[in-house]
Scaffold this motif. Sequence first.
Motif, PDB file in Angstrom:
ATOM      1  N   ILE A  13       0.854  -1.182   0.000  1.00 17.24           N
ATOM      2  CA  ILE A  13       0.000   0.000   0.000  1.00 17.24           C
ATOM      3  C   ILE A  13       0.892   1.233   0.000  1.00 17.24           C
ATOM      4  O   ILE A  13       1.696   1.429   0.918  1.00 17.24           O
ATOM      5  N   ILE A  14       0.781   2.028  -1.056  1.00 11.27           N
ATOM      6  CA  ILE A  14       1.480   3.310  -1.136  1.00 11.27           C
ATOM      7  C   ILE A  14       0.493   4.356  -0.647  1.00 11.27           C
ATOM      8  O   ILE A  14      -0.478   4.682  -1.324  1.00 11.27           O
ATOM      9  N   THR A  15       0.730   4.889   0.532  1.00  7.31           N
ATOM     10  CA  THR A  15      -0.268   5.765   1.149  1.00  7.31           C
ATOM     11  C   THR A  15      -0.259   7.189   0.609  1.00  7.31           C
ATOM     12  O   THR A  15      -1.272   7.861   0.610  1.00  7.31           O
ATOM     13  N   VAL A  16       0.918   7.677   0.185  1.00  7.32           N
ATOM     14  CA  VAL A  16       1.116   9.077  -0.198  1.00  7.32           C
ATOM     15  C   VAL A  16       0.733  10.003   0.963  1.00  7.32           C
ATOM     16  O   VAL A  16       0.238  11.114   0.760  1.00  7.32           O
ATOM     17  N   ALA A  57      -2.577 -10.099  -3.430  1.00  4.19           N
ATOM     18  CA  ALA A  57      -1.261 -10.263  -2.809  1.00  4.19           C
ATOM     19  C   ALA A  57      -0.120  -9.775  -3.685  1.00  4.19           C
ATOM     20  O   ALA A  57       0.977  -9.487  -3.179  1.00  4.19           O
ATOM     21  N   GLU A  58      -0.350  -9.665  -4.995  1.00  4.03           N
ATOM     22  CA  GLU A  58       0.704  -9.202  -5.899  1.00  4.03           C
ATOM     23  C   GLU A  58       0.358  -7.847  -6.510  1.00  4.03           C
ATOM     24  O   GLU A  58       0.855  -7.492  -7.571  1.00  4.03           O
ATOM     25  N   HIS A  59      -0.470  -7.124  -5.798  1.00  2.00           N
ATOM     26  CA  HIS A  59      -0.910  -5.821  -6.265  1.00  2.00           C
ATOM     27  C   HIS A  59      -0.448  -4.726  -5.315  1.00  2.00           C
ATOM     28  O   HIS A  59      -0.213  -4.959  -4.135  1.00  2.00           O
ATOM     29  N   VAL A  60      -0.370  -3.530  -5.875  1.00  2.00           N
ATOM     30  CA  VAL A  60      -0.150  -2.309  -5.098  1.00  2.00           C
ATOM     31  C   VAL A  60      -1.469  -1.546  -5.028  1.00  2.00           C
ATOM     32  O   VAL A  60      -2.144  -1.361  -6.049  1.00  2.00           O
ATOM     33  N   LEU A  61      -1.832  -1.116  -3.840  1.00  2.84           N
ATOM     34  CA  LEU A  61      -2.930  -0.176  -3.675  1.00  2.84           C
ATOM     35  C   LEU A  61      -2.360   1.224  -3.523  1.00  2.84           C
ATOM     36  O   LEU A  61      -1.340   1.415  -2.845  1.00  2.84           O
ATOM     37  N   LEU A 374      -2.939  -1.840  -8.716  1.00  4.74           N
ATOM     38  CA  LEU A 374      -2.054  -2.097  -9.849  1.00  4.74           C
ATOM     39  C   LEU A 374      -1.506  -3.513  -9.725  1.00  4.74           C
ATOM     40  O   LEU A 374      -0.997  -3.900  -8.672  1.00  4.74           O
ATOM     41  N   ASP A 375      -1.594  -4.259 -10.808  1.00  2.86           N
ATOM     42  CA  ASP A 375      -1.171  -5.659 -10.820  1.00  2.86           C
ATOM     43  C   ASP A 375       0.315  -5.744 -11.166  1.00  2.86           C
ATOM     44  O   ASP A 375       0.724  -5.398 -12.273  1.00  2.86           O
ATOM     45  N   PHE A 376       1.127  -6.200 -10.218  1.00  5.62           N
ATOM     46  CA  PHE A 376       2.568  -6.330 -10.430  1.00  5.62           C
ATOM     47  C   PHE A 376       2.992  -7.792 -10.532  1.00  5.62           C
ATOM     48  O   PHE A 376       4.136  -8.140 -10.235  1.00  5.62           O
ATOM     49  N   SER A 377       2.094  -8.649 -10.982  1.00  6.63           N
ATOM     50  CA  SER A 377       2.382 -10.084 -10.989  1.00  6.63           C
ATOM     51  C   SER A 377       3.108 -10.559 -12.239  1.00  6.63           C
ATOM     52  O   SER A 377       3.696 -11.644 -12.235  1.00  6.63           O
ATOM     53  N   THR A 395       5.374   1.086 -14.917  1.00  8.81           N
ATOM     54  CA  THR A 395       3.988   0.635 -14.847  1.00  8.81           C
ATOM     55  C   THR A 395       3.188   1.225 -15.996  1.00  8.81           C
ATOM     56  O   THR A 395       3.326   2.399 -16.313  1.00  8.81           O
ATOM     57  N   SER A 396       2.356   0.393 -16.616  1.00 10.87           N
ATOM     58  CA  SER A 396       1.496   0.858 -17.703  1.00 10.87           C
ATOM     59  C   SER A 396       0.045   0.858 -17.249  1.00 10.87           C
ATOM     60  O   SER A 396      -0.323   0.232 -16.257  1.00 10.87           O
ATOM     61  N   ARG A 397      -0.799   1.544 -18.015  1.00 12.61           N
ATOM     62  CA  ARG A 397      -2.214   1.625 -17.659  1.00 12.61           C
ATOM     63  C   ARG A 397      -2.886   0.262 -17.674  1.00 12.61           C
ATOM     64  O   ARG A 397      -3.890   0.057 -16.983  1.00 12.61           O
ATOM     65  N   ASN A 398      -2.374  -0.676 -18.457  1.00 12.87           N
ATOM     66  CA  ASN A 398      -2.978  -1.998 -18.505  1.00 12.87           C
ATOM     67  C   ASN A 398      -2.817  -2.766 -17.204  1.00 12.87           C
ATOM     68  O   ASN A 398      -3.435  -3.820 -17.023  1.00 12.87           O
ATOM     69  N   GLN A 399      -1.997  -2.263 -16.295  1.00 10.13           N
ATOM     70  CA  GLN A 399      -1.826  -2.915 -15.000  1.00 10.13           C
ATOM     71  C   GLN A 399      -2.824  -2.424 -13.956  1.00 10.13           C
ATOM     72  O   GLN A 399      -2.859  -2.937 -12.845  1.00 10.13           O
ATOM     73  N   VAL A 400      -3.643  -1.433 -14.315  1.00  9.11           N
ATOM     74  CA  VAL A 400      -4.711  -0.998 -13.410  1.00  9.11           C
ATOM     75  C   VAL A 400      -5.797  -2.071 -13.448  1.00  9.11           C
ATOM     76  O   VAL A 400      -6.506  -2.212 -14.442  1.00  9.11           O
ATOM     77  N   SER A 401      -5.920  -2.825 -12.373  1.00  8.68           N
ATOM     78  CA  SER A 401      -6.871  -3.933 -12.366  1.00  8.68           C
ATOM     79  C   SER A 401      -8.213  -3.556 -11.765  1.00  8.68           C
ATOM     80  O   SER A 401      -9.266  -3.997 -12.237  1.00  8.68           O
TER      81      SER A 401
END
Length: 441
Positions: A13-16, A57-61, A374-377, A395-401
Amino acid sequence: MTSVDTLIHAGWIITVNAEKTVLQHHSLAIRDNLIAAILPTEQARAQFTATEELELAEHVLMPGLINMHGHAAMAYFRGMADDLPLMSWLNDHIWPAEGQWVSADFARDGTELAIAEMLRCGTTFYADNYFFAEATTNTIINSGIRAQLCFPIIDFPTNWAKTPDEHLEKGLALAKQFKGHEQVMVSLGPHAPYTVSDEPFRKIVAAAEEHDLLIQMHVHETQGEVDDGIKLHGKRPIARLQELGLLSPRMQCVHMTALDDADIKMIADSGATVVHCPESNLKLASGFCPIEKLQKAGVNVTIGTDGAASNNDLDMLSELRTAAILAKAASGNAEALPAHAALEAATINAAKALRLGDKLGSLEVGKWADVIALDFSEIESLPMYDPVSHVAYATSRNQVSDVWINGQRVLADRELLTLDVHAIAHKAKAWQQRIQEARNV
């Protein structure tokens, strides 16, 4: 156990938040459209039950991206007039096309296409400067996205209104209608210093103060604009705007490529925001916004895509990557606009410019649940040492799940839940055929 609406177990989780906290193996809970908790996943499993529970589990929020400038309906002009300088692009192609085609139907349908694209790119809030804004509000509300509608004000007649006063009157009626709305924020959108004369500017300042509205405008987009302003008014456009009372924390200055040190000081002293549109500026050869100098001066810097007619996409992930890389090349400093600062420009800085920093722009308990995953798998994301760096540079837009806005899921595993993609595509192709046939006559 405590009941929540949604519980998301994420790899990172990237909180910013102010501390730039990045969490691993944490979960985010949503209740009543707000972020209810962010805590280690083991604790979340023990503490909460949820109506909807997701294993990512392999995603970033991270917070939803905020696109601070565009012309949404111009998605229908994507690719129409490429590889041209700004004024030729505008005077010889875009303005004639707008005169022929722009209507309430065009604005509604084109905006729907743009919203679909933006949601799939992870944008949860966008700022728009276009005609017939009133025709787009139902589309905005039904899609779930949030928008700042900066209604245009311009000296010459348009398909929407014939005089600056009529533009202002129509826009203020819309602002009154949506005052306090959580999805639709109406703001003033004077086009540019070279298309708005002094008297309308004075009325804009008065209206902004009376109705407590923000202002967004194209400013110092090219050196030619600045040179022409000096010839016509005897001063640089920024100085003219300052004298007229436009520079203030309400002001969002878009593009800002041709700046000297005095301009930067005026912007910093005023509390105005700069909206950086790097890809549009590059494509139209407009110049380079001096991001490093602006940030060192304490200016709030945000990012926008501009319209699809000059970009040619509405991809904020690509835009923040370009912003980060361009800042380094333009300044000769590889430390200019580092990854987290670029991410802030696309999230919390924008929220602050919208006067919503206490509600949006970071993942913190009590804020509105505008969240993207974002899917980083896939192998293109391996290995990953720093998720913030990955978001900015790999990261590309196609990784926005997945996308949640106000706690409601609007994108699920790349599928839009609030918009009919097939109907949107059908309308876009029909408009393309009409426009293409007219151009071929």
